[in-house]
Design a protein around this motif. Structure first.
Motif, PDB file in Angstrom:
ATOM      1  N   TYR A 171       0.832  -1.210   0.000  1.00 31.03           N
ATOM      2  CA  TYR A 171       0.000   0.000   0.000  1.00 31.03           C
ATOM      3  C   TYR A 171       0.865   1.258   0.000  1.00 31.03           C
ATOM      4  CZ  TYR A 171      -3.936  -3.037   1.344  1.00 31.03           C
ATOM      5  OH  TYR A 171      -4.888  -4.021   1.393  1.00 31.03           O
ATOM      6  N   GLY A 172       1.867   1.306   0.869  1.00 32.77           N
ATOM      7  CA  GLY A 172       2.732   2.484   0.941  1.00 32.77           C
ATOM      8  C   GLY A 172       3.505   2.717  -0.346  1.00 32.77           C
ATOM      9  N   LEU A 173       4.039   1.638  -0.920  1.00 32.77           N
ATOM     10  CA  LEU A 173       4.790   1.772  -2.172  1.00 32.77           C
ATOM     11  C   LEU A 173       3.893   2.210  -3.319  1.00 32.77           C
ATOM     12  CD1 LEU A 173       6.993  -1.397  -1.695  1.00 32.77           C
ATOM     13  CD2 LEU A 173       7.818   0.980  -1.692  1.00 32.77           C
ATOM     14  N   LEU A 174       2.683   1.663  -3.370  1.00 27.56           N
ATOM     15  CA  LEU A 174       1.745   2.081  -4.413  1.00 27.56           C
ATOM     16  C   LEU A 174       1.324   3.530  -4.241  1.00 27.56           C
ATOM     17  CD1 LEU A 174      -0.466  -1.106  -4.863  1.00 27.56           C
ATOM     18  CD2 LEU A 174       1.252  -0.181  -6.446  1.00 27.56           C
ATOM     19  N   LEU A 187       1.756   8.862  -6.605  1.00 27.19           N
ATOM     20  CA  LEU A 187       2.185  10.259  -6.473  1.00 27.19           C
ATOM     21  C   LEU A 187       3.225  10.623  -7.529  1.00 27.19           C
ATOM     22  CD1 LEU A 187       2.201  12.976  -4.958  1.00 27.19           C
ATOM     23  CD2 LEU A 187       3.962  12.009  -3.465  1.00 27.19           C
ATOM     24  N   PHE A 188       4.271   9.814  -7.626  1.00 34.11           N
ATOM     25  CA  PHE A 188       5.357  10.162  -8.542  1.00 34.11           C
ATOM     26  C   PHE A 188       5.035   9.818  -9.990  1.00 34.11           C
ATOM     27  CE2 PHE A 188       7.465  10.428  -4.510  1.00 34.11           C
ATOM     28  CZ  PHE A 188       8.336  11.484  -4.679  1.00 34.11           C
ATOM     29  N   GLY A 189       4.304   8.728 -10.222  1.00 35.62           N
ATOM     30  CA  GLY A 189       3.962   8.331 -11.590  1.00 35.62           C
ATOM     31  C   GLY A 189       2.806   9.141 -12.147  1.00 35.62           C
ATOM     32  N   ALA A 190       1.651   9.050 -11.493  1.00 35.29           N
ATOM     33  CA  ALA A 190       0.473   9.765 -11.988  1.00 35.29           C
ATOM     34  C   ALA A 190       0.583  11.266 -11.690  1.00 35.29           C
ATOM     35  CB  ALA A 190      -0.802   9.197 -11.359  1.00 35.29           C
ATOM     36  N   VAL A 203       0.753  14.047 -14.669  1.00 35.59           N
ATOM     37  CA  VAL A 203       0.064  15.339 -14.551  1.00 35.59           C
ATOM     38  C   VAL A 203       1.057  16.495 -14.653  1.00 35.59           C
ATOM     39  CG1 VAL A 203      -1.378  16.801 -13.075  1.00 35.59           C
ATOM     40  CG2 VAL A 203      -1.856  14.338 -13.250  1.00 35.59           C
ATOM     41  N   GLY A 204       2.102  16.469 -13.825  1.00 35.99           N
ATOM     42  CA  GLY A 204       3.083  17.562 -13.879  1.00 35.99           C
ATOM     43  C   GLY A 204       3.851  17.593 -15.182  1.00 35.99           C
ATOM     44  N   GLY A 205       4.354  16.431 -15.579  1.00 34.74           N
ATOM     45  CA  GLY A 205       5.205  16.364 -16.767  1.00 34.74           C
ATOM     46  C   GLY A 205       4.480  16.585 -18.071  1.00 34.74           C
ATOM     47  N   GLU A 206       3.316  15.962 -18.214  1.00 32.28           N
ATOM     48  CA  GLU A 206       2.593  16.046 -19.483  1.00 32.28           C
ATOM     49  C   GLU A 206       1.490  17.099 -19.469  1.00 32.28           C
ATOM     50  OE1 GLU A 206       3.386  14.734 -22.421  1.00 32.28           O
ATOM     51  OE2 GLU A 206       5.157  13.976 -21.403  1.00 32.28           O
ATOM     52  N   ALA A 226      11.488  12.437 -10.382  1.00 34.87           N
ATOM     53  CA  ALA A 226      10.248  11.672 -10.222  1.00 34.87           C
ATOM     54  C   ALA A 226      10.392  10.275 -10.819  1.00 34.87           C
ATOM     55  CB  ALA A 226       9.083  12.415 -10.884  1.00 34.87           C
ATOM     56  N   THR A 227      11.040  10.177 -11.957  1.00 36.16           N
ATOM     57  CA  THR A 227      11.246   8.879 -12.594  1.00 36.16           C
ATOM     58  C   THR A 227      12.137   8.001 -11.731  1.00 36.16           C
ATOM     59  OG1 THR A 227      10.949   9.850 -14.780  1.00 36.16           O
ATOM     60  CG2 THR A 227      12.084   7.725 -14.676  1.00 36.16           C
TER      61      THR A 227
END
Length: 166
Positions: free
Chosen positions: A108-111, A116-119, A124-127, A143-144
């Motif tokens: 749960y914590g890793l997801l 946060l970092f992926g979506a 959202v931030g990147g694209e 982030a990657t």
């Protein structure tokens, strides 16, 4: 309560890697709380899109209201803090050899961090907010890196699962 499982290299790896990510995100959240203004500027510039190519076809996406920008930043900090607490709890469960719960809680914590970092940051931030166009406020590499680290740790955590006798 389940009976303790024997320690394995995979169990040790899951414990230490979960603890490492927990420490990392706790320090990130702590830094964002104690040095609020530094990353607040980052979030404001990304959302305002003021250092992008200023393409009229994209600029309608910009969020320039300071209140909304600050609200987004606070949500990020809260999300990081909760993820850190979840991962600290997951680490504690690994140490106690409660592998089933440790695996579930750590997942749960890793997801949470991968979302946060992926979506959040990459998608959202990147694209959406075209962060990739900014030379000054581009957090895509960081982030990657964090997204991939969490993915690797998630795989290791899943490797500790029960194995069938087939």
């Amino acid at each position: 309560m389940t009976s303790p499982t024997p320690r394995t290299a995979t169990h040790l790896a899951a414990t230490l890697l979960t603890a490492t990510v927990a420490l990392y995100v706790a320090l990130v959240a702590f830094g964002n709380i104690t040095d609020f203004g530094t990353n607040q500027q980052f979030v404001q510039h990304v959302l305002a899109m003021d250092t992008t190519f200023k393409d009229d076809d994209l600029m309608w996406r910009a969020v320039t209201g300071k209140g909304l920008q600050d609200a987004v930043y606070v949500v990020i900090i809260v999300w990081e803090t909760v993820a850190a607490l979840v991962l600290v709890y997951g680490t504690w469960l690994w140490v106690r050899r409660d592998d089933g719960r440790a695996r579930r809680v750590s997942t749960y914590g890793l997801l949470m961090l991968m979302v946060l970092f992926g979506a959040g940051f990459i998608a959202v931030g990147g694209e959406w907010f075209a962060m990739w166009q900014s030379k000054d406020w581009n957090g895509l590499e960081a982030a990657t890196r964090v997204f991939l680290l969490n993915g690797v740790v998630l795989v290791v955590v899943q490797l500790t699962g029960e194995r069938s006798a087939t």
